[in-house]
Write a protein that holds these residues in place. Structure first.
Motif, PDB file in Angstrom:
ATOM      1  N   GLY A 110       0.845  -1.188   0.000  1.00  0.00           N
ATOM      2  CA  GLY A 110       0.000   0.000   0.000  1.00  0.00           C
ATOM      3  C   GLY A 110       0.876   1.231   0.000  1.00  0.00           C
ATOM      4  O   GLY A 110       1.770   1.378  -0.825  1.00  0.00           O
ATOM      5  N   ASP A 111       0.663   2.117   0.979  1.00  0.00           N
ATOM      6  CA  ASP A 111       1.470   3.335   1.091  1.00  0.00           C
ATOM      7  C   ASP A 111       2.640   3.181   2.048  1.00  0.00           C
ATOM      8  O   ASP A 111       3.390   4.129   2.271  1.00  0.00           O
ATOM      9  CB  ASP A 111       0.595   4.502   1.572  1.00  0.00           C
ATOM     10  CG  ASP A 111      -0.505   4.824   0.575  1.00  0.00           C
ATOM     11  OD1 ASP A 111      -0.272   4.631  -0.630  1.00  0.00           O
ATOM     12  OD2 ASP A 111      -1.582   5.267   1.010  1.00  0.00           O
ATOM     13  N   SER A 112       2.804   2.009   2.645  1.00  0.00           N
ATOM     14  CA  SER A 112       3.823   1.803   3.679  1.00  0.00           C
ATOM     15  C   SER A 112       5.045   1.090   3.116  1.00  0.00           C
ATOM     16  O   SER A 112       4.927   0.028   2.502  1.00  0.00           O
ATOM     17  CB  SER A 112       3.248   0.989   4.833  1.00  0.00           C
ATOM     18  OG  SER A 112       2.141   1.641   5.398  1.00  0.00           O
ATOM     19  N   LEU A 113       6.201   1.681   3.339  1.00  0.00           N
ATOM     20  CA  LEU A 113       7.462   1.049   2.961  1.00  0.00           C
ATOM     21  C   LEU A 113       7.730  -0.079   3.945  1.00  0.00           C
ATOM     22  O   LEU A 113       7.797   0.135   5.154  1.00  0.00           O
ATOM     23  CB  LEU A 113       8.590   2.075   3.019  1.00  0.00           C
ATOM     24  CG  LEU A 113       9.990   1.579   2.683  1.00  0.00           C
ATOM     25  CD1 LEU A 113      10.077   1.123   1.236  1.00  0.00           C
ATOM     26  CD2 LEU A 113      11.011   2.664   2.959  1.00  0.00           C
ATOM     27  N   ILE A 114       7.865  -1.317   3.446  1.00  0.00           N
ATOM     28  CA  ILE A 114       8.061  -2.437   4.365  1.00  0.00           C
ATOM     29  C   ILE A 114       9.479  -2.989   4.344  1.00  0.00           C
ATOM     30  O   ILE A 114       9.902  -3.609   5.312  1.00  0.00           O
ATOM     31  CB  ILE A 114       7.040  -3.577   4.114  1.00  0.00           C
ATOM     32  CG1 ILE A 114       7.100  -4.079   2.672  1.00  0.00           C
ATOM     33  CG2 ILE A 114       5.636  -3.111   4.457  1.00  0.00           C
ATOM     34  CD1 ILE A 114       6.243  -5.273   2.392  1.00  0.00           C
ATOM     35  N   THR A 115      10.229  -2.778   3.282  1.00  0.00           N
ATOM     36  CA  THR A 115      11.628  -3.192   3.274  1.00  0.00           C
ATOM     37  C   THR A 115      12.385  -2.445   2.184  1.00  0.00           C
ATOM     38  O   THR A 115      11.791  -1.992   1.204  1.00  0.00           O
ATOM     39  CB  THR A 115      11.781  -4.720   3.091  1.00  0.00           C
ATOM     40  OG1 THR A 115      13.158  -5.084   3.268  1.00  0.00           O
ATOM     41  CG2 THR A 115      11.337  -5.171   1.725  1.00  0.00           C
ATOM     42  N   TRP A 116      13.686  -2.335   2.370  1.00  0.00           N
ATOM     43  CA  TRP A 116      14.535  -1.670   1.388  1.00  0.00           C
ATOM     44  C   TRP A 116      15.969  -2.150   1.601  1.00  0.00           C
ATOM     45  O   TRP A 116      16.316  -2.670   2.656  1.00  0.00           O
ATOM     46  CB  TRP A 116      14.465  -0.156   1.515  1.00  0.00           C
ATOM     47  CG  TRP A 116      15.046   0.362   2.793  1.00  0.00           C
ATOM     48  CD1 TRP A 116      16.322   0.787   3.014  1.00  0.00           C
ATOM     49  CD2 TRP A 116      14.388   0.466   4.052  1.00  0.00           C
ATOM     50  NE1 TRP A 116      16.486   1.167   4.323  1.00  0.00           N
ATOM     51  CE2 TRP A 116      15.313   0.970   4.984  1.00  0.00           C
ATOM     52  CE3 TRP A 116      13.100   0.173   4.494  1.00  0.00           C
ATOM     53  CZ2 TRP A 116      14.991   1.192   6.310  1.00  0.00           C
ATOM     54  CZ3 TRP A 116      12.788   0.398   5.809  1.00  0.00           C
ATOM     55  CH2 TRP A 116      13.722   0.905   6.702  1.00  0.00           C
TER      56      TRP A 116
END
Length: 133
Positions: A110-116
């Motif tokens: 969605g709009d949430s960054l969960i990993t990078w």
């Protein structure tokens, strides 16, 4: 001076954690949950899970510090879609010393960054196509 090596700790490898290293949450962030029972139950299950999944131990440690008064700061927004989007890129031979490329990616739920992640590649690419591949 000799370095003392602890048993079995010299071959450990780092693991990515789904939380930034300097993340700090406080009970003043977000709105308090009306019924924190479910949140506490989930965090308790995750604490138990760290026995077999030590890679999530840091993130669970941070979350468990505010479980006494959980707020909406840890929840995904209800207006956010559950569409998974991933972006990646690589540069070609950006390091002038060893000519290795750098790869990076980020994944959103969605709009949430969960990993990078951003990492120097282990081999030297002969073209920008190879670096991207």
């Amino acid at each position: 001076m000799d370095v003392i090596e602890l048993p079995r700790l010299t071959d450990t490898k780092t693991a990515d954690t789904p939380l930034e290293s300097n993340a700090q949450y406080s009970p003043s962030e977000g709105v308090p949950l009306t019924d924190p029972t479910l949140c506490r139950t989930i965090v308790g299950c995750l604490v138990y899970l760290t026995i077999t999944r030590p890679d999530i131990a840091y993130a669970i440690h941070i979350v468990s510090q505010i479980v006494s008064a959980p707020t909406t700061s840890l929840l995904f927004p209800s207006t956010s879609s559950l569409v998974l989007r991933a972006y990646s890129d690589a540069d070609w031979a950006s390091n002038p010393i060893d000519r290795k490329s750098t790869t990076g990616f980020c994944i959103f739920l969605g709009d949430s960054l969960i990993t990078w992640k951003s990492k120097k590649q282990t081999v030297v690419s002969r073209s920008s196509t190879e670096a991207e591949y």
